[in-house]
Motif scaffolding. Structure first.
Motif, PDB file in Angstrom:
ATOM      1  N   MET A 101       4.094   8.034 -12.186  1.00 28.83           N
ATOM      2  CA  MET A 101       2.787   8.681 -12.029  1.00 28.83           C
ATOM      3  C   MET A 101       2.633   9.226 -10.598  1.00 28.83           C
ATOM      4  O   MET A 101       1.693   8.907  -9.876  1.00 28.83           O
ATOM      5  CB  MET A 101       1.642   7.722 -12.361  1.00 28.83           C
ATOM      6  CG  MET A 101       1.576   7.289 -13.798  1.00 28.83           C
ATOM      7  SD  MET A 101       1.214   8.599 -15.003  1.00 28.83           S
ATOM      8  CE  MET A 101      -0.576   8.712 -14.924  1.00 28.83           C
TER       9      MET A 101
ATOM     10  N   PRO B 267      -3.971  12.316 -12.099  1.00 26.90           N
ATOM     11  CA  PRO B 267      -3.159  11.516 -11.160  1.00 26.90           C
ATOM     12  C   PRO B 267      -3.838  10.218 -10.707  1.00 26.90           C
ATOM     13  O   PRO B 267      -3.192   9.352 -10.136  1.00 26.90           O
ATOM     14  CB  PRO B 267      -2.976  12.478  -9.972  1.00 26.90           C
ATOM     15  CG  PRO B 267      -3.126  13.835 -10.557  1.00 26.90           C
ATOM     16  CD  PRO B 267      -4.156  13.698 -11.644  1.00 26.90           C
ATOM     17  N   ALA B 268      -5.122  10.073 -10.969  1.00 31.76           N
ATOM     18  CA  ALA B 268      -5.826   8.845 -10.576  1.00 31.76           C
ATOM     19  C   ALA B 268      -5.521   7.672 -11.501  1.00 31.76           C
ATOM     20  O   ALA B 268      -6.070   6.589 -11.327  1.00 31.76           O
ATOM     21  CB  ALA B 268      -7.334   9.095 -10.535  1.00 31.76           C
ATOM     22  N   ILE B 269      -4.654   7.870 -12.484  1.00 31.94           N
ATOM     23  CA  ILE B 269      -4.216   6.741 -13.311  1.00 31.94           C
ATOM     24  C   ILE B 269      -3.030   6.079 -12.597  1.00 31.94           C
ATOM     25  O   ILE B 269      -2.111   6.755 -12.143  1.00 31.94           O
ATOM     26  CB  ILE B 269      -3.812   7.213 -14.728  1.00 31.94           C
ATOM     27  CG1 ILE B 269      -5.016   7.819 -15.466  1.00 31.94           C
ATOM     28  CG2 ILE B 269      -3.188   6.075 -15.529  1.00 31.94           C
ATOM     29  CD1 ILE B 269      -6.159   6.862 -15.753  1.00 31.94           C
ATOM     30  N   ALA B 270      -3.083   4.753 -12.492  1.00 29.79           N
ATOM     31  CA  ALA B 270      -2.069   4.014 -11.740  1.00 29.79           C
ATOM     32  C   ALA B 270      -0.692   4.143 -12.388  1.00 29.79           C
ATOM     33  O   ALA B 270      -0.585   4.434 -13.581  1.00 29.79           O
ATOM     34  CB  ALA B 270      -2.477   2.552 -11.636  1.00 29.79           C
ATOM     35  N   ALA B 271       0.346   3.911 -11.587  1.00 32.65           N
ATOM     36  CA  ALA B 271       1.726   3.924 -12.073  1.00 32.65           C
ATOM     37  C   ALA B 271       1.854   2.990 -13.269  1.00 32.65           C
ATOM     38  O   ALA B 271       1.116   2.004 -13.387  1.00 32.65           O
ATOM     39  CB  ALA B 271       2.669   3.490 -10.955  1.00 32.65           C
TER      40      ALA B 271
ATOM     41  N   TYR C  19      -1.347   2.070 -18.282  1.00 31.45           N
ATOM     42  CA  TYR C  19      -1.726   1.030 -19.238  1.00 31.45           C
ATOM     43  C   TYR C  19      -2.950   1.511 -19.989  1.00 31.45           C
ATOM     44  O   TYR C  19      -3.867   2.062 -19.382  1.00 31.45           O
ATOM     45  CB  TYR C  19      -2.057  -0.242 -18.449  1.00 31.45           C
ATOM     46  CG  TYR C  19      -2.765  -1.322 -19.234  1.00 31.45           C
ATOM     47  CD1 TYR C  19      -2.054  -2.155 -20.092  1.00 31.45           C
ATOM     48  CD2 TYR C  19      -4.140  -1.523 -19.107  1.00 31.45           C
ATOM     49  CE1 TYR C  19      -2.696  -3.148 -20.804  1.00 31.45           C
ATOM     50  CE2 TYR C  19      -4.789  -2.524 -19.815  1.00 31.45           C
ATOM     51  CZ  TYR C  19      -4.065  -3.334 -20.659  1.00 31.45           C
ATOM     52  OH  TYR C  19      -4.706  -4.317 -21.363  1.00 31.45           O
TER      53      TYR C  19
END
Lengths: 151, 107
Positions: B29, B66-70, B73
């Motif tokens: 991500m 892009p604000a979703i974490a690596a 989930y």
């Protein structure tokens, strides 16, 4: 150096006044403005009613790289009246968009959880849309110790 | 290249149950905000879309930023009225689509 001064600014809290002193005022306001624009686009200019939306977030996020977020909407999920979309916006991130969830009556419950990145202490705004075209909103402040947008 | 997603949902349920589904997709991500050692911006590369369908009918879709974490989930619910198959897909910025399936028996 820019990053450092930004972190320093965050340590002072996200108050507008703190940002002014460090020259980050404009950026902070730009982000909030972009967030408001994204919400207006989502609602088609309608005003969302406060309530029905619950947001679960830690009060203080030590690591902004991965912050657990759970959203739910207290609304029916029947074939003719259901929550169709839930938008999550972070007012203080470089890009305010976080995610938009699309639900159907098969979702059963109007809820979703994920993990998000937060650059700084900020408000998270959630707007839900129902199949009948109603909008509900809620927001929650998260304090972020270490920002998580890289740098 | 593509790593295997992790899925967690019950194998069995009763008709009309609302079940909980958890998914995790190993992925960097890359936000497009970070800079490398030379000060060049590292190009964005994220999973921008996640979908879940049951017997071909949409259950849950998420457009991701892009604000979703690596290692994105996702946890969500599904109401099951019949036995069948859940199909999940993850779409990468580069166009790659990774999919996974899981069966459930509904009695």
């Amino acid at each position: 150096m820019r990053q450092l001064s930004r972190r320093a600014a965050l340590a002072l809290g996200a108050g507008g006044a703190a940002f002014t002193a460090l020259g980050w005022n404009e950026n902070a306001f730009a982000a909030a403005k972009e967030a408001a624009e994204a919400i207006a686009k989502f609602t088609g200019g309608k005003t969302a009613t406060q309530g029905k939306v619950s947001i679960e977030l830690p009060e203080i996020a030590e690591n902004g790289n991965t912050v657990p977020l759970a959203v739910s909407v207290a609304a029916p999920m029947t074939a003719d009246n259901y929550v169709s979309e839930i938008m999550v916006v972070a007012e203080g991130n470089p890009n305010p968009g976080v995610a938009t969830f699309h639900l159907t009556p098969l979702s059963g419950k109007a809820e979703a959880s994920t993990r998000i990145r937060l650059a700084a202490t900020q408000n998270i705004v959630v707007v839900a849309k129902t199949s009948k075209g109603e909008f509900f909103t809620g927001q929650k402040l998260v304090k972020v110790t270490i920002g998580g947008c890289g740098g | 290249m593509a790593e295997k997603p992790r899925l967690k949902l019950p194998k069995e349920a009763k008709k009309g149950d609302v079940i909980e589904i958890k998914t995790l997709m190993p992925h960097i991500m890359e936000s497009g905000q970070r800079k490398d050692k030379d000060g060049k911006t590292i190009p964005r590369k994220i999973i921008n879309k996640f979908t879940a369908e049951f017997n071909g009918k949409p259950v849950f879709t998420a457009n991701l930023e892009p604000a979703i974490a690596a290692n994105p989930y996702m946890q969500f619910s599904a109401k099951v009225e019949e036995s069948g198959t859940f199909k999940f897909t993850w779409t990468d910025d580069d166009g790659t689509v990774i999919s996974a399936e899981e069966k459930i028996t509904v009695s």
